[in-house]
Design a protein around this motif. Sequence first.
Motif, mmCIF file in Angstrom:
data_model
loop_
_atom_site.group_PDB
_atom_site.id
_atom_site.type_symbol
_atom_site.label_atom_id
_atom_site.label_comp_id
_atom_site.label_asym_id
_atom_site.label_seq_id
_atom_site.Cartn_x
_atom_site.Cartn_y
_atom_site.Cartn_z
ATOM 1 N N GLY A 1 -20.599 17.528 -0.890
ATOM 2 C CA GLY A 1 -19.583 17.338 0.536
ATOM 3 C C GLY A 1 -20.608 17.101 1.631
ATOM 4 O O GLY A 1 -21.566 16.837 1.574
ATOM 5 N N ASN A 2 -19.616 16.682 2.561
ATOM 6 C CA ASN A 2 -20.103 16.310 3.595
ATOM 7 C C ASN A 2 -21.298 17.101 4.357
ATOM 8 O O ASN A 2 -22.311 16.585 4.707
ATOM 9 N N HIS A 3 -21.129 18.218 4.185
ATOM 10 C CA HIS A 3 -22.130 19.234 4.790
ATOM 11 C C HIS A 3 -23.306 19.222 3.860
ATOM 12 O O HIS A 3 -24.409 19.796 4.174
ATOM 13 N N VAL B 1 -14.444 14.098 -14.351
ATOM 14 C CA VAL B 1 -15.537 13.108 -13.930
ATOM 15 C C VAL B 1 -15.574 13.525 -12.414
ATOM 16 O O VAL B 1 -14.562 13.736 -11.566
ATOM 17 N N GLY B 2 -16.837 13.786 -12.048
ATOM 18 C CA GLY B 2 -16.993 14.097 -10.825
ATOM 19 C C GLY B 2 -17.555 13.023 -9.765
ATOM 20 O O GLY B 2 -18.417 12.232 -10.276
ATOM 21 N N VAL B 3 -16.873 12.664 -8.664
ATOM 22 C CA VAL B 3 -17.660 11.652 -7.826
ATOM 23 C C VAL B 3 -17.784 12.049 -6.323
ATOM 24 O O VAL B 3 -17.184 13.154 -6.047
ATOM 25 N N ASN B 4 -18.869 11.596 -5.818
ATOM 26 C CA ASN B 4 -19.331 12.001 -4.346
ATOM 27 C C ASN B 4 -18.383 11.111 -3.409
ATOM 28 O O ASN B 4 -18.624 9.908 -3.289
ATOM 29 N N THR B 5 -17.600 11.817 -2.616
ATOM 30 C CA THR B 5 -16.882 11.134 -1.527
ATOM 31 C C THR B 5 -17.349 11.292 -0.205
ATOM 32 O O THR B 5 -16.995 10.694 0.695
ATOM 33 N N ALA B 6 -18.647 12.061 -0.111
ATOM 34 C CA ALA B 6 -19.357 12.197 1.241
ATOM 35 C C ALA B 6 -20.026 11.022 1.612
ATOM 36 O O ALA B 6 -20.537 10.501 0.672
ATOM 37 N N ARG B 7 -20.083 10.367 2.829
ATOM 38 C CA ARG B 7 -20.830 9.177 3.200
ATOM 39 C C ARG B 7 -21.833 9.361 4.435
ATOM 40 O O ARG B 7 -21.411 10.392 5.170
ATOM 41 N N THR C 1 -14.867 7.980 13.791
ATOM 42 C CA THR C 1 -15.482 8.711 14.620
ATOM 43 C C THR C 1 -15.895 9.802 14.011
ATOM 44 O O THR C 1 -16.924 10.357 14.373
ATOM 45 N N ASP C 2 -15.095 10.391 13.118
ATOM 46 C CA ASP C 2 -15.399 11.593 12.450
ATOM 47 C C ASP C 2 -16.345 11.294 11.193
ATOM 48 O O ASP C 2 -15.611 11.126 10.137
#
Length: 268
Positions: A71-73, A113-119, A125-126
């Motif tokens: 995740g993003n964290h 299927v797992g995918v990474n959505t964090a960038r 801006t967020d």
Amino acid sequence: MSAVRIAQISDLHFGRDVPQVARALLAELREAAPTLVAVCGDLTQTARAAEFRAARAFLDELPAPALVVPGNHDLPGWRVWSRFARPWRRWRSHIGTDPLGATVHTAAGLVAVGVNTARRWTFHTDWSRGRVDAAQLAAIVSAFEAAPAGALRVVVAHHPFLLTGPGRRRGLVGRSALALRSLHRRADLLLGGHVHLAYSGTAGGLVVAQSGTALSSRLKGEPNSYNLIEADGDRLTVTNRRFDGDRFATHERTGYARDGHTWTAAGA
Ligand SMILES: [Fe+2]
Ligand SMILES: [Fe+2]
């Protein structure tokens, strides 16, 4: 489709975790005996090494195979050099999966299927917002096309494909509309976290299940919880199990039924 049982846990946030809840969740999962534990990201609070070590130790205690996405964290927050030059170094060394590729887990009656959505950064801006891209969607579709007939086809991600109730002001995963079009008739279930709120519903004929924060003390108006998802043939139930201060107990159960390729809400 043979019966499948998935424990969906999310937003563990080691660094801000509550050890008593972690112990109760491990005991609960041993009892629930899931086919798969889907871990929907934010394993850490600030992507520090000690937090990843604690997350790794927790994952090692799970009583079933785990499909884990970031995740993003799990990105170095404002440690700018790390965030841009080597954003996933600690993830790779502690968790061991490739956050740039798709992770596929197959079991009897199940393809997940797992995918990474964090960038690392976004035009928004967020920067906590995420997105799913065309290459990831192509990888998901190709894994599902290779799935045996009748297998439950599940996408595991961090950012949400559906927002309801108090979570409405949060952002959907970027390109969610494209994803729902691409996955229509090709997938059954989308799993996410990020908003620390548990709910489920349908979008684009698919079931979307969101789990709350499993272990974090940063609550957004509801207790720690996880989802137990059971699928058998054309029926699927999402059971939200909340921590009541001592143990996990059923808070809500929602049923879904599939007619052809389309899932709709049904009695639990
Ligand atoms: Fe989170
Ligand atoms: Fe998040």
